[in-house]
Write a protein that holds these residues in place. Structure first.
Motif, mmCIF file in Angstrom:
data_model
loop_
_atom_site.group_PDB
_atom_site.id
_atom_site.type_symbol
_atom_site.label_atom_id
_atom_site.label_comp_id
_atom_site.label_asym_id
_atom_site.label_seq_id
_atom_site.Cartn_x
_atom_site.Cartn_y
_atom_site.Cartn_z
ATOM 1 N N LEU A 1 0.832 -1.206 0.000
ATOM 2 C CA LEU A 1 0.000 0.000 0.000
ATOM 3 C C LEU A 1 0.863 1.251 0.000
ATOM 4 O O LEU A 1 0.591 2.218 -0.713
ATOM 5 C CB LEU A 1 -0.920 -0.001 1.222
ATOM 6 C CG LEU A 1 -2.140 -0.920 1.148
ATOM 7 C CD1 LEU A 1 -2.787 -1.037 2.521
ATOM 8 C CD2 LEU A 1 -3.141 -0.400 0.127
ATOM 9 N N TYR B 1 -4.047 6.146 3.974
ATOM 10 C CA TYR B 1 -3.799 4.979 3.133
ATOM 11 C C TYR B 1 -3.186 3.807 3.889
ATOM 12 O O TYR B 1 -2.630 2.900 3.287
ATOM 13 C CB TYR B 1 -2.917 5.385 1.950
ATOM 14 C CG TYR B 1 -3.652 6.315 1.005
ATOM 15 C CD1 TYR B 1 -4.578 5.817 0.094
ATOM 16 C CD2 TYR B 1 -3.457 7.689 1.052
ATOM 17 C CE1 TYR B 1 -5.275 6.664 -0.756
ATOM 18 C CE2 TYR B 1 -4.151 8.543 0.204
ATOM 19 C CZ TYR B 1 -5.060 8.025 -0.696
ATOM 20 O OH TYR B 1 -5.759 8.863 -1.535
ATOM 21 N N PRO C 1 -9.740 -0.665 8.506
ATOM 22 C CA PRO C 1 -8.893 -0.960 7.341
ATOM 23 C C PRO C 1 -8.455 0.311 6.625
ATOM 24 O O PRO C 1 -9.020 1.389 6.831
ATOM 25 C CB PRO C 1 -9.825 -1.790 6.449
ATOM 26 C CG PRO C 1 -11.203 -1.317 6.811
ATOM 27 C CD PRO C 1 -11.152 -1.032 8.287
ATOM 28 N N TRP D 1 -8.096 2.818 3.418
ATOM 29 C CA TRP D 1 -8.956 3.122 2.276
ATOM 30 C C TRP D 1 -8.440 2.318 1.090
ATOM 31 O O TRP D 1 -7.260 2.351 0.767
ATOM 32 C CB TRP D 1 -8.909 4.614 1.960
ATOM 33 C CG TRP D 1 -9.441 5.480 3.068
ATOM 34 C CD1 TRP D 1 -8.714 6.169 3.974
ATOM 35 C CD2 TRP D 1 -10.819 5.737 3.372
ATOM 36 N NE1 TRP D 1 -9.538 6.844 4.843
ATOM 37 C CE2 TRP D 1 -10.841 6.597 4.488
ATOM 38 C CE3 TRP D 1 -12.028 5.318 2.814
ATOM 39 C CZ2 TRP D 1 -12.020 7.055 5.060
ATOM 40 C CZ3 TRP D 1 -13.203 5.778 3.384
ATOM 41 C CH2 TRP D 1 -13.194 6.632 4.489
ATOM 42 N N ARG D 2 -9.319 1.604 0.417
ATOM 43 C CA ARG D 2 -8.881 0.699 -0.646
ATOM 44 C C ARG D 2 -8.740 1.390 -1.996
ATOM 45 O O ARG D 2 -7.978 0.959 -2.847
ATOM 46 C CB ARG D 2 -9.864 -0.469 -0.763
ATOM 47 C CG ARG D 2 -9.854 -1.385 0.452
ATOM 48 C CD ARG D 2 -10.819 -2.542 0.276
ATOM 49 N NE ARG D 2 -10.752 -3.468 1.390
ATOM 50 C CZ ARG D 2 -11.397 -3.307 2.532
ATOM 51 N NH1 ARG D 2 -12.162 -2.247 2.701
ATOM 52 N NH2 ARG D 2 -11.289 -4.185 3.507
ATOM 53 N N ASP E 1 -13.474 5.236 -2.490
ATOM 54 C CA ASP E 1 -13.832 5.150 -1.073
ATOM 55 C C ASP E 1 -13.554 6.476 -0.365
ATOM 56 O O ASP E 1 -14.333 6.919 0.486
ATOM 57 C CB ASP E 1 -13.039 4.034 -0.391
ATOM 58 C CG ASP E 1 -13.403 2.662 -0.931
ATOM 59 O OD1 ASP E 1 -14.566 2.486 -1.349
ATOM 60 O OD2 ASP E 1 -12.538 1.777 -0.943
ATOM 61 N N ARG F 1 -14.531 4.508 6.438
ATOM 62 C CA ARG F 1 -13.816 3.371 5.858
ATOM 63 C C ARG F 1 -14.410 2.037 6.284
ATOM 64 O O ARG F 1 -14.156 1.011 5.646
ATOM 65 C CB ARG F 1 -12.330 3.446 6.204
ATOM 66 C CG ARG F 1 -12.004 3.333 7.674
ATOM 67 C CD ARG F 1 -10.500 3.371 7.907
ATOM 68 N NE ARG F 1 -9.969 4.716 7.829
ATOM 69 C CZ ARG F 1 -8.672 4.996 7.668
ATOM 70 N NH1 ARG F 1 -7.802 4.026 7.551
ATOM 71 N NH2 ARG F 1 -8.254 6.236 7.624
#
Length: 228
Positions: free
Chosen positions: A11, A85, A92, A94-95, A99, A110
């Motif tokens: 990520l 991020y 979790p 942010w994908r 989102d 989120r």
């Protein structure tokens, strides 16, 4: 096998690569929107109020560098790229950009739950969406910081004679400046950052000293002793 560290690294790498590719003009537009220097075209859906730009600025609640804080007695989450991020507070990461936009425009968090009542719903135009996302990928990183400001350091500069007839005076001045910065650092520095001093020799001329800093400029010049 624990894949979480690898996922977090992926990520971070993806965010860094994306940030590096963002157009500089787009980032500047996003910064202007975030800081309140430029108005959002349609205001906010929640009230349709036409307020001054700085009244609707993201920075007003989330902080000038996305540090978060409190507003109306309620906690406001940080918006630094590292906070947005990556997983935070058991939630979790942010994908996707969609989102993040859903949080800004629909107040959906989120975890899929509604955000707090103080979060407005912004009616973003397509160009505003792209600009704000581009800036959020830079917010709170060294790429967003002023020259000479790092995550834990602020680099200052001074031009004094280090060689030649005036060298003794210049060296005394430089030592005094360093002693003053050391005292400030012992008290915690400035906003948690330690102060560093980069001293350039004035004998070659002030312009030569400034040119030497062109690639890595200090945040500010302090003290100084020259005759030019």
């Amino acid at each position: 096998m624990n894949t979480r560290p690898a996922l977090q690294l992926a990520l971070l790498l993806a965010t860094g690569a994306h940030a590096a590719s963002d157009d500089a003009a787009l980032v500047r537009q996003g910064r202007a929107l975030y800081q309140g220097h430029k108005a959002f075209a349609a205001g906010i859906d929640a009230t349709r109020l036409r307020l001054p730009p700085d009244m609707l600025a993201c920075a007003r609640c989330h902080g000038a560098i996305g540090e978060g804080g409190r507003e109306g007695g309620q906690p406001v989450p940080p918006l630094r790229a590292a906070a947005v991020y990556q997983p935070r507070g058991g939630l979790p990461a942010w994908r996707a950009d969609d989102d993040v936009l859903r949080a800004i425009t629909q107040c959906v968090g989120r975890d899929g739950r509604p955000l707090g009542p103080l979060m407005p719903r912004f009616a973003l135009q397509p160009d505003e969406q792209a600009a704000l996302l581009a800036y959020l990928r830079h917010l709170g990183t060294e790429a967003d910081a002023p020259p000479g400001v790092g995550a834990d350091r602020i680099r200052l500069g001074s031009v004094v004679p280090l060689t030649g007839p005036a060298a003794p005076s210049g060296q005394v001045l430089a030592a005094g400046l360093r002693a003053g910065l050391a005292e400030a650092n012992a008290r915690g520095g400035v906003h948690g950052r330690q102060l560093e001093l980069d001293v350039a020799d004035a004998r070659a001329g002030v312009r030569a000293a400034l040119n030497a800093w062109r690639e890595r400029p200090p945040f500010a010049l302090i003290g100084g002793l020259w005759n030019e």
